[in-house]
Design an enzyme around this catalytic site. Structure first.
Site, PDB file in Angstrom:
ATOM      1  N   LYS A   1     -10.637  -0.517  10.433  1.00  0.00           N
ATOM      2  CA  LYS A   1     -10.837  -1.678   9.560  1.00  0.00           C
ATOM      3  C   LYS A   1     -11.244  -2.909  10.372  1.00  0.00           C
ATOM      4  O   LYS A   1     -11.436  -3.994   9.837  1.00  0.00           O
ATOM      5  CB  LYS A   1      -9.556  -1.979   8.778  1.00  0.00           C
ATOM      6  CG  LYS A   1      -9.200  -0.882   7.776  1.00  0.00           C
ATOM      7  CD  LYS A   1      -7.942  -1.227   7.031  1.00  0.00           C
ATOM      8  CE  LYS A   1      -7.355  -0.066   6.271  1.00  0.00           C
ATOM      9  NZ  LYS A   1      -8.123   0.407   5.142  1.00  0.00           N
TER      10      LYS A   1
ATOM     11  N   GLN B   1      -4.604  -5.216   6.960  1.00  0.00           N
ATOM     12  CA  GLN B   1      -5.612  -6.149   6.429  1.00  0.00           C
ATOM     13  C   GLN B   1      -5.492  -7.541   7.054  1.00  0.00           C
ATOM     14  O   GLN B   1      -6.201  -8.464   6.649  1.00  0.00           O
ATOM     15  CB  GLN B   1      -5.498  -6.269   4.906  1.00  0.00           C
ATOM     16  CG  GLN B   1      -5.684  -4.961   4.169  1.00  0.00           C
ATOM     17  CD  GLN B   1      -7.103  -4.402   4.267  1.00  0.00           C
ATOM     18  OE1 GLN B   1      -8.045  -5.088   4.661  1.00  0.00           O
ATOM     19  NE2 GLN B   1      -7.249  -3.144   3.912  1.00  0.00           N
TER      20      GLN B   1
ATOM     21  N   ASP C   1       2.998  -4.648   8.067  1.00  0.00           N
ATOM     22  CA  ASP C   1       1.774  -3.869   7.862  1.00  0.00           C
ATOM     23  C   ASP C   1       0.604  -4.852   7.988  1.00  0.00           C
ATOM     24  O   ASP C   1       0.312  -5.622   7.072  1.00  0.00           O
ATOM     25  CB  ASP C   1       1.809  -3.208   6.474  1.00  0.00           C
ATOM     26  CG  ASP C   1       0.485  -2.521   6.140  1.00  0.00           C
ATOM     27  OD1 ASP C   1      -0.474  -2.653   6.910  1.00  0.00           O
ATOM     28  OD2 ASP C   1       0.428  -1.867   5.079  1.00  0.00           O
TER      29      ASP C   1
ATOM     30  N   CYS D   1      -4.753   2.385  -3.730  1.00  0.00           N
ATOM     31  CA  CYS D   1      -3.502   2.912  -3.139  1.00  0.00           C
ATOM     32  C   CYS D   1      -2.348   1.944  -3.342  1.00  0.00           C
ATOM     33  O   CYS D   1      -1.480   1.810  -2.457  1.00  0.00           O
ATOM     34  CB  CYS D   1      -3.668   3.245  -1.656  1.00  0.00           C
ATOM     35  SG  CYS D   1      -4.865   4.538  -1.365  1.00  0.00           S
TER      36      CYS D   1
ATOM     37  N   HIS E   1       0.871  -1.176   0.000  1.00  0.00           N
ATOM     38  CA  HIS E   1       0.000   0.000   0.000  1.00  0.00           C
ATOM     39  C   HIS E   1       0.915   1.235   0.000  1.00  0.00           C
ATOM     40  O   HIS E   1       2.017   1.186   0.558  1.00  0.00           O
ATOM     41  CB  HIS E   1      -0.831  -0.047   1.285  1.00  0.00           C
ATOM     42  CG  HIS E   1      -1.923   0.976   1.385  1.00  0.00           C
ATOM     43  ND1 HIS E   1      -1.685   2.280   1.750  1.00  0.00           N
ATOM     44  CD2 HIS E   1      -3.258   0.875   1.204  1.00  0.00           C
ATOM     45  CE1 HIS E   1      -2.841   2.942   1.783  1.00  0.00           C
ATOM     46  NE2 HIS E   1      -3.812   2.110   1.446  1.00  0.00           N
TER      47      HIS E   1
HETATM   48  N1  PMP Z   1      -1.854  -0.717   4.598  1.00  0.00           N
HETATM   49  C1  PMP Z   1      -2.818  -1.458   4.061  1.00  0.00           C
HETATM   50  C2  PMP Z   1      -2.518  -2.856   3.615  1.00  0.00           C
HETATM   51  C3  PMP Z   1      -4.108  -0.935   3.930  1.00  0.00           C
HETATM   52  O1  PMP Z   1      -5.073  -1.682   3.393  1.00  0.00           O
HETATM   53  C4  PMP Z   1      -4.364   0.380   4.374  1.00  0.00           C
HETATM   54  C5  PMP Z   1      -5.747   0.995   4.223  1.00  0.00           C
HETATM   55  N2  PMP Z   1      -6.334   0.798   2.980  1.00  0.00           N
HETATM   56  C6  PMP Z   1      -3.320   1.103   4.947  1.00  0.00           C
HETATM   57  C7  PMP Z   1      -2.080   0.524   5.040  1.00  0.00           C
HETATM   58  C8  PMP Z   1      -3.546   2.481   5.465  1.00  0.00           C
HETATM   59  O2  PMP Z   1      -4.438   2.465   6.525  1.00  0.00           O
HETATM   60  P1  PMP Z   1      -5.053   3.814   7.126  1.00  0.00           P
HETATM   61  O3  PMP Z   1      -5.653   4.554   5.964  1.00  0.00           O
HETATM   62  O4  PMP Z   1      -6.074   3.344   8.095  1.00  0.00           O
HETATM   63  O5  PMP Z   1      -3.939   4.574   7.755  1.00  0.00           O
END
Ligand code: PMP
Length: 416
Positions: A235, A212, A209, A374, A132
């Site tokens: 999430k 998910q 990270d 993203c 991401h």
């Molecule tokens: N890493 C991953 C794998 C994600 O899916 C996301 C959110 N889509 C993020 C980081 C960023 O998370 P946040 O927007 O809650 O900071």
């Protein structure tokens, strides 16, 4: 159930009534909406609202600084929430749990602080091709500041990592491996324990990270032996604006602070300021008090269902979704077909932009996400502008999946 340590509730072994659980979510229960955008943010159960309301009505004040009763009660609840999170991820010490603004904020914090402490010109940070942007850009900013380089583990055609490339990518210059556990674009579950072992054999610390992963499976930071781990509350049925950065104490505590002010100080003088240790060192300013307390109640709720049960259900729902999509829709290309995946199914309707598919599904009351999620470098890897992404949660049902496929059939007819 103790109010201060709600996670102490016993794990259930009884069969689970998923319909009753669905009824806990006011925005989806009894509504016609099919919500398959859980990877972006998940829906909130009643316990979340009740915990917020309870604190607002009974024990809200700012934390840590007050001698008065309310402030002490609020502090007790906020610190109990930290303990609940520590228990949820099996941290050895609750001080290793820092509350942040979310995964993005956690990774920015680590990239800055780790970079200041450990990175010299010519050093390397190892990422993967399925990260991401939140696990790319903070490292790039740091690398530019420090004269370091980013290396990337390639992604194979099926959406899994090229593990054979690892040895060539790790060496004495590699200062950190920062890696996604579950891909938000493909659903691929990376073999995190193996990757951590492998990196440790080279003396490389690992940041995971888990944005998910934490919503979909039990997390045991000591068992996987990660050095740092980040996730977002929103999430996992909790509040927005709250996340966690976990770090092993001996690696985390010596890092310089990222932001200044508030509870992170030990003593401030104009000549020089000294700082607190963990966890306050990384919690500048008034934290998300209500969010953290409500999140603890949500974690108790999830633990009461059982993260293993949640994982089993979500794996079953998403693999049934994936199978039906592949068997019954020759007009569709699945993007990411790794053997191990959870929750997320990404696809393209051949010859059509994902956005058009998303809009037509929305017209039929189905929420999916379309676009690059993203993960632009990953989309470039597959030579596509984006995908249609359905991401499922434990409160989704087989019946919703059936209705989704009827709507997808109609969407494909309309596109023709
Ligand atoms: N890493 C991953 C794998 C994600 O899916 C996301 C959110 N889509 C993020 C980081 C960023 O998370 P946040 O927007 O809650 O900071």
């Amino acid at each position: 159930m103790s109010q201060l340590n709600p996670i102490a509730a016993p794990y259930t072994t009884a069969p689970i009534d998923w319909n009753a659980i669905r009824a806990d979510f006011p925005l989806i229960a009894g509504h016609d909406l099919i919500y398959f955008d859980n990877a972006a943010s998940s829906q909130k159960p009643k316990v979340f609202l009740e915990a917020m309301e309870n604190m607002v009505k009974n024990s809200y004040a700012n934390v840590h600084r007050g001698v008065h009763r309310l402030s002490q009660q609020a502090t007790d609840q906020y610190e109990a929430a930290r303990k609940t999170v520590a228990k949820f991820i099996n941290a050895a010490d609750e001080a290793e749990v820092v509350f942040t603004g979310g995964t993005t904020d956690s990774i920015n914090t680590l990239a800055y602080s780790f970079g200041e402490a450990h990175i010299q010109p010519g050093d390397e940070i190892l990422l993967s091709g399925m990260e991401h942007h939140a696990n790319i850009v903070p490292w790039q900013l740091m690398a530019e500041r420090k004269g370091a380089h980013i290396k990337v583990i390639p992604v194979l055609e099926n959406g899994s990592l090229d593990l054979e490339a690892l040895d060539a990518l790790m060496g004495p210059k590699t200062k950190l491996l920062s890696l996604v556990w579950v891909s938000n674009s493909l659903g691929t579950v990376n073999p995190i324990p193996y990757l951590i072992q492998k990196a440790h054999a080279y003396g490389i610390p690992v940041m995971v990270d888990a944005a998910q992963a934490a919503p979909h499976m039990p997390i045991d930071v000591q068992a996987i032996d990660c050095d740092f781990l980040a996730f977002s509350a929103h999430k996992m049925c909790g509040p927005t604006g709250l996340g966690v950065l976990y770090g092993k104490r001996h690696l985390f505590e010596p890092l310089p602070p990222y932001r200044g002010g508030g509870d992170m100080i030990d003593r401030v003088r104009f000549e020089k300021t000294t700082f607190q240790g963990l966890p306050f060192r990384f919690e500048a300013g008034t934290p998300h008090i209500l969010g953290a307390v409500a999140f603890a109640s949500v974690l108790a709720y999830l633990s009461n269902i059982g993260m293993r049960q949640i994982e089993a259900r979500e794996r079953q729902l998403s693999s049934s979704f994936r199978q039906q999509l592949q068997q019954n829709f020759p007009e569709v290309n699945a993007i990411g077909t790794a053997a191990d995946s959870v929750s997320v199914v990404s696809f393209l309707v051949k010859g059509h932009h994902p956005m058009d598919v998303g809009v037509l599904l929305d017209n039929q009351n189905i929420a999916v996400r379309t676009g690059h999620h993203c993960c632009q470098p990953l989309m470039d890897r597959f030579g596509i502008p984006g995908t249609v992404r359905a991401s499922l949660a434990f409160y989704n049902t087989e019946e919703e999946i059936e209705r989704f496929f009827v709507a997808l059939r109609k969407t494909i007819q309309l596109l023709r």
